[in-house]
Design a protein around this motif. Structure first.
Motif, PDB file in Angstrom:
ATOM      1  N   LYS A 137       1.005   5.691  -1.196  1.00 16.39           N
ATOM      2  CA  LYS A 137       0.167   6.869  -1.414  1.00 16.39           C
ATOM      3  C   LYS A 137       0.164   7.219  -2.889  1.00 16.39           C
ATOM      4  O   LYS A 137       1.214   7.237  -3.525  1.00 16.39           O
TER       5      LYS A 137
ATOM      6  N   TYR B 112      -3.716   9.695  -1.226  1.00 13.12           N
ATOM      7  CA  TYR B 112      -4.573   8.644  -0.685  1.00 13.12           C
ATOM      8  C   TYR B 112      -3.899   7.282  -0.819  1.00 13.12           C
ATOM      9  O   TYR B 112      -3.119   7.062  -1.742  1.00 13.12           O
ATOM     10  N   PRO B 113      -4.213   6.349   0.089  1.00 10.15           N
ATOM     11  CA  PRO B 113      -3.617   5.016  -0.024  1.00 10.15           C
ATOM     12  C   PRO B 113      -4.092   4.291  -1.289  1.00 10.15           C
ATOM     13  O   PRO B 113      -5.261   4.357  -1.660  1.00 10.15           O
ATOM     14  N   ALA B 114      -3.170   3.625  -1.948  1.00 14.17           N
ATOM     15  CA  ALA B 114      -3.468   2.834  -3.149  1.00 14.17           C
ATOM     16  C   ALA B 114      -2.599   1.581  -3.099  1.00 14.17           C
ATOM     17  O   ALA B 114      -1.514   1.592  -2.526  1.00 14.17           O
TER      18      ALA B 114
ATOM     19  N   ARG C 176      -9.180  -2.102   1.782  1.00 16.13           N
ATOM     20  CA  ARG C 176      -9.668  -0.737   2.069  1.00 16.13           C
ATOM     21  C   ARG C 176      -9.239   0.271   1.027  1.00 16.13           C
ATOM     22  O   ARG C 176      -9.697   1.398   1.009  1.00 16.13           O
ATOM     23  N   CYS C 177      -8.297  -0.082   0.172  1.00 17.75           N
ATOM     24  CA  CYS C 177      -7.871   0.884  -0.860  1.00 17.75           C
ATOM     25  C   CYS C 177      -7.871   0.234  -2.219  1.00 17.75           C
ATOM     26  O   CYS C 177      -8.026  -0.932  -2.382  1.00 17.75           O
TER      27      CYS C 177
ATOM     28  N   VAL D 191       0.861  -1.174   0.000  1.00 19.47           N
ATOM     29  CA  VAL D 191       0.000   0.000   0.000  1.00 19.47           C
ATOM     30  C   VAL D 191       0.903   1.231   0.000  1.00 19.47           C
ATOM     31  O   VAL D 191       1.779   1.376   0.848  1.00 19.47           O
TER      32      VAL D 191
END
Length: 99
Positions: A15, A20-22, A98-99, A13
């Protein structure tokens, strides 16, 4: 029995450009597996551990190399628990990423 294809993913994960987290995939490989909804006892156990079990995957042990992520039907999941079922099979309990 093993009539679904899943992709086992390795990556991390990070940013994205907007902060944003990716998830950045570093490698992916496809394997056959049995995919089903988790049993009630698995959902309750997961809830006690602080996550939501949303998918259970049964696959051959020799095809699993400790990957922490998988993809099925264009949706990504995080492997939360791995149970050895017998000398040939392993069961992975997964939650939504979640991402």
């Amino acid at each position: 029995m093993m009539n679904n294809v899943i992709s086992l993913l390795t990556g991390s994960v990070v940013k994205n450009s907007e902060g944003y987290p990716a998830f950045a995939v570093s490698s992916s490989r496809e394997v056959f597996a049995l995919v089903r909804s988790p049993y009630r006892v698995q959902r309750e156990s997961a809830q006690k551990l602080g996550y939501r079990a949303s998918l259970t995957v049964v696959m051959y042990r020799d095809e699993y190399d400790g990957e922490q992520y998988l993809e099925h039907n264009a949706k990504r999941y995080e492997v939360k628990e791995a149970y050895i079922r017998d000398e040939y099979l392993i069961e992975l309990t997964c939650s939504d990423m979640r991402c």
